[in-house]
Design an enzyme around this catalytic site. Structure first.
Site, PDB file in Angstrom:
ATOM      1  CD  GLU A 120      -2.425  -1.252   2.770  1.00 45.24           C
ATOM      2  OE1 GLU A 120      -3.195  -0.393   3.195  1.00 45.24           O
ATOM      3  OE2 GLU A 120      -2.051  -2.226   3.430  1.00 45.24           O
ATOM      4  CE  LYS A 122       5.545   5.046   6.765  1.00 43.96           C
ATOM      5  NZ  LYS A 122       5.350   6.430   7.197  1.00 43.96           N
ATOM      6  CG  ASP A 124       4.254  12.474   5.038  1.00 42.34           C
ATOM      7  OD1 ASP A 124       4.329  11.989   6.186  1.00 42.34           O
ATOM      8  OD2 ASP A 124       5.089  13.277   4.574  1.00 42.34           O
ATOM      9  CE1 TYR A 249      -3.156   1.890   8.972  1.00 43.34           C
ATOM     10  CE2 TYR A 249      -3.209   3.868   7.616  1.00 43.34           C
ATOM     11  CZ  TYR A 249      -2.867   3.227   8.784  1.00 43.34           C
ATOM     12  OH  TYR A 249      -2.238   3.918   9.781  1.00 43.34           O
ATOM     13  CE  LYS A 313      -0.736  -2.483   6.558  1.00 47.77           C
ATOM     14  NZ  LYS A 313      -2.024  -1.815   6.392  1.00 47.77           N
ATOM     15  CE  LYS A 337      10.223   7.181   6.509  1.00 42.68           C
ATOM     16  NZ  LYS A 337       9.146   7.983   7.091  1.00 42.68           N
ATOM     17  CB  CYS A 431      19.835  48.450  -0.565  1.00 41.46           C
ATOM     18  SG  CYS A 431      18.205  48.191  -1.292  1.00 41.46           S
ATOM     19  CB  CYS A 434      17.778  52.493  -2.606  1.00 45.65           C
ATOM     20  SG  CYS A 434      18.393  51.922  -1.009  1.00 45.65           S
ATOM     21  CB  CYS A 449      17.838  48.363   2.516  1.00 45.30           C
ATOM     22  SG  CYS A 449      17.464  50.016   1.923  1.00 45.30           S
ATOM     23  CB  CYS A 454      14.793  51.542  -0.117  1.00 45.87           C
ATOM     24  SG  CYS A 454      15.076  50.096  -1.143  1.00 45.87           S
TER      25      CYS A 454
HETATM   26 ZN    ZN Z   1      17.198  49.954  -0.431  1.00 45.17          ZN
END
Ligand code: ZN
Length: 699
Positions: A120, A122, A124, A249, A313, A337, A431, A434, A449, A454
């Site tokens: 089957e 698995k 999550d 299940y 199983k 897994k 930045c 700017c 910044c 800016c």
């Molecule tokens: Zn800036």
């Protein structure tokens, strides 16, 4: 009771029963067969009628009523549920050799006999155990430590695909398992305990995240954690809003004597109306098992739910009994897994994103690569400290991973594949938007910044201000804001209110009519209540909920601007850090000037519930705690009512509490109120109090 009303009641009872059956049948068609027979609108109409009848005749409400799917009363906490049959864990394997070892062990224990396996997916999610008595769901519990978990029955009832009442076991004319159950109908086993996995579809998580982002909230990272968090919510109405799903299940109690294999159990579960994952296969050898696992490793990415492996199983129940269990896991089952999904690709560039408060975040620009079913081009690098610690350089070959997360992660660099001349990555000195100097946060790992003007920050701030959760200015989206900032039409939110249609009409792709509509939308936003404006200002740490609490407590912008740290921390949810963020914001002269310009622009600086600020409001100065299940409204609605009447609400009882409004099943808060001598009111008594304070019979 007259004959007449008695007949009416019998009619209602009959209609109620038919509605319940009809709605459950539509649920089954919708969720189990994906073949709805009616429209959503028609379904909602049936549900509304049912709720109307139940409101008129509360004695008709049963735990199995489909109305419970929208959520019963909130609880104060979860009761402990002891598992009569422990929920053991499953051993894991991570590769083919380990899986072959498992098969060899099983065969040895079965004296050389080759068992048949059922393979089957698995899923999550979160494991649950469900108990049915006389065909009705009576208890749902989480796994917990395997011996005892939380009783989450009220939350489980909101899962629409989960039957609250089982069908008789009927042979399905279209199914191959016909001969299993004959042509007669049998009542479901009693008692019955089944186990399965509650999960959230990826599409549902995306829907929730779109809503959260529109509200300026952080998106949830993966379906499994969101499922676990949702099942832990104390208010089933909130749980119902996030559509959880379930696959069953296993059956641990009530297996009929004639059933001898796991494969038959799955068919039996399905015939009683349980959702069972259709992708399970019977395998006669470990080679077949490996082939099935191999197929799903890729195929699983096409599913709308996450899987992290396969479960293998032993099919025959008799062989399972022979194999038994160790103290922690059965010997007849193993999980395989899947390795975490990773891919290698080139890091083309590291760009810098500027947030609305100036945070400079590194982003990986990748050579497009296929990963877990999607093409990945960008990934977050979190912060520059991490970039330098992991030594990511432009040009590097990197490993990208998607492990139950929707946003991919760059996990490591492959050093031997580094181009010769790749220079180490440095944190940004400036930045990118700017050009002003980047500063390192004293408290943390971020570079920032600090230039409030800016353009990148201005753009982020205007977008936030106009967003749906804040001032909700329709039509003012990112592309338009970028143009406006580029042409210097708006440097801050106050500038928006000085715009006219002619100016906007001069922008690219801006028809005269849409320009007028946007100006209208901006104009309309002047009436938005204080809490939306507070959120829109983008004060650090002030999200939607905090903004609402601040507006309710202070009532006006001026009262909030004057508030001391002590007064601020008096507000629920506001700790020292948040209070300091608010105080800092209003202590900056530019921000105070911005607020004044917004005032001149005619914005509403008052809370929606203007009564809250007024001393003559009926509940002014009174603090309430609401607990238990209310009849007349939800707890949230009661809180709103209290605020509208000028009162305050708190979530825990203390000496400062004036009244506790207690509904049905009020627990510890009621006890606490009694021990502190706080007056306890029923909903009716609360209404009487309001009436006496307002001096009339109407609110
Ligand atoms: Zn800036």
């Amino acid at each position: 009771m007259t004959k007449e009303t008695k007949r009416d009641q019998n009619d209602l009872r009959g209609r109620h029963k038919r509605l319940c059956e009809e709605i459950e049948e539509h649920n089954r068609r919708y969720y189990l067969e994906a073949a709805p027979a009616i429209s959503d609108g028609e379904y909602d109409a049936l549900m509304r009628e049912l709720i109307e009848i139940e409101t008129a005749c509360p004695e008709l409400v049963s735990p199995e009523s489909p109305s419970q799917r929208v959520g019963g009363a909130p609880s104060e906490g979860f009761a402990t549920a002891r598992h009569q049959i422990p929920m053991l864990s499953i051993d894991n394997t991570y590769n083919e050799a380990e899986l072959r070892n498992f098969d060899a062990r099983v065969r040895r224990a079965l004296a050389g006999k080759q068992p048949r396996y059922v393979v089957e997916l698995k899923i999550d999610g979160v494991s649950v155990s469900l108990r049915y008595e006389e065909g009705r769901l009576v208890r749902a519990a989480t796994r917990g430590d395997g011996q005892q978990g939380d009783d989450i029955t009220a939350n489980a009832r909101t899962i629409r695909s989960l039957p609250l009442r089982l069908r008789n076991i009927a042979s399905d004319k279209n199914a191959a398992d016909n001969e299993l159950f004959g042509n007669h109908e049998d009542a479901p086993p009693n008692p019955l305990e089944v186990r399965g996995e509650v999960f959230m579809k990826v599409s549902e998580l995306e829907r929730i995240n779109r809503d959260r982002e529109a509200q300026g909230l952080e998106p949830y990272r993966n379906p499994r954690n969101t499922t676990a968090g949702t099942l832990k919510l104390l208010d089933p109405k909130q749980v119902a809003k996030r559509r959880l799903d379930v696959f069953l299940y296993d059956m641990v109690e009530g297996v009929p004597a004639h059933v001898s294999t796991h494969y038959e159990i799955l068919a039996l579960l399905r015939s009683m109306g349980f959702p069972v994952n259709p992708h399970h296969a019977r395998c006669d050898s470990i080679e077949d098992v490996l082939a099935v696992c191999g197929q799903w490793r890729q195929k699983r990415h096409a599913l709308d739910y996450e899987t992290d492996g396969m479960v293998i199983k032993v099919d025959a129940l008799e062989q399972r009994r022979e194999l038994g269990a160790t103290s922690k896991a059965p010997r007849w089952v193993i999980a395989y897994k899947f390795p975490a999904e990773t891919a290698r690709t080139r890091l083309r560039d590291i760009t810098v994103q500027v947030g609305k408060s100036g945070a400079l975040t590194p982003v990986a620009e990748l050579e497009p690569v296929k990963l877990a079913g999607t093409i990945v081009k960008r990934a977050t690098l979190h912060n520059f400290e991490e970039v330098m610690r992991k030594d990511f350089r432009v040009g590097d070959l990197v490993e990208v991973q998607k492990a139950g997360e929707i946003i991919p992660n760059v996990i490591r660099v492959i050093p031997e594949a580094r181009p010769d001349a790749a220079p180490p990555t440095m944190p940004p000195a400036k930045c990118p938007a700017c050009g002003s100097e980047a500063h390192r946060d004293p408290e943390g790992v971020f570079y920032r910044c600090l230039n409030a003007a800016c353009p990148a920050q201005v753009k982020e701030r205007l977008e936030h201000f106009a967003s749906r959760a804040a001032m909700n200015i329709e039509g003012l989206g990112p592309a338009l804001i970028e143009q406006m900032v580029g042409r210097n039409l708006a440097k801050d939110p106050a500038d928006l209110y000085a715009l006219d249609a002619a100016t906007l009409g001069g922008l690219e792709r801006m028809a005269e009519k849409s320009a007028r509509n946007i100006i209208e939308a901006i104009d309309k936003s002047r009436q938005q209540p204080l809490h939306r404006l507070l959120l829109g200002l983008g004060i650090r740490h002030v999200g939607a909920r905090t903004a609402a609490l601040l507006a309710a407590k202070f009532g006006t912008m001026d009262a909030l601007m004057r508030a001391t740290i002590e007064e601020l921390t008096d507000v629920e949810d506001v700790g020292d850090v948040v209070a300091a963020g608010i105080r800092d914001f209003f202590d900056v002269a530019e921000n105070r000037a911005l607020v004044e310009r917004l005032r001149s622009a005619g914005l509403d600086f008052k809370a929606e519930n203007t009564l809250a600020a007024k001393e003559d409001a009926p509940l002014h100065g009174l603090t309430f705690v609401v607990t238990g299940a209310l009849e007349s409204c939800t707890r949230d609605e009661m809180h709103e009512r209290i605020q509208r009447l000028g009162g305050r609400f708190a979530t825990s009882v203390s000496k400062k509490t004036d009244y506790v409004i207690a509904g049905a099943n009020a627990g510890s808060k009621r006890d606490k109120a009694e021990s502190l001598g706080v007056k306890i009111l029923t909903e009716k008594e609360f209404q009487t109090l309001v009436d006496s304070l307002t001096g009339n019979n109407h609110e």
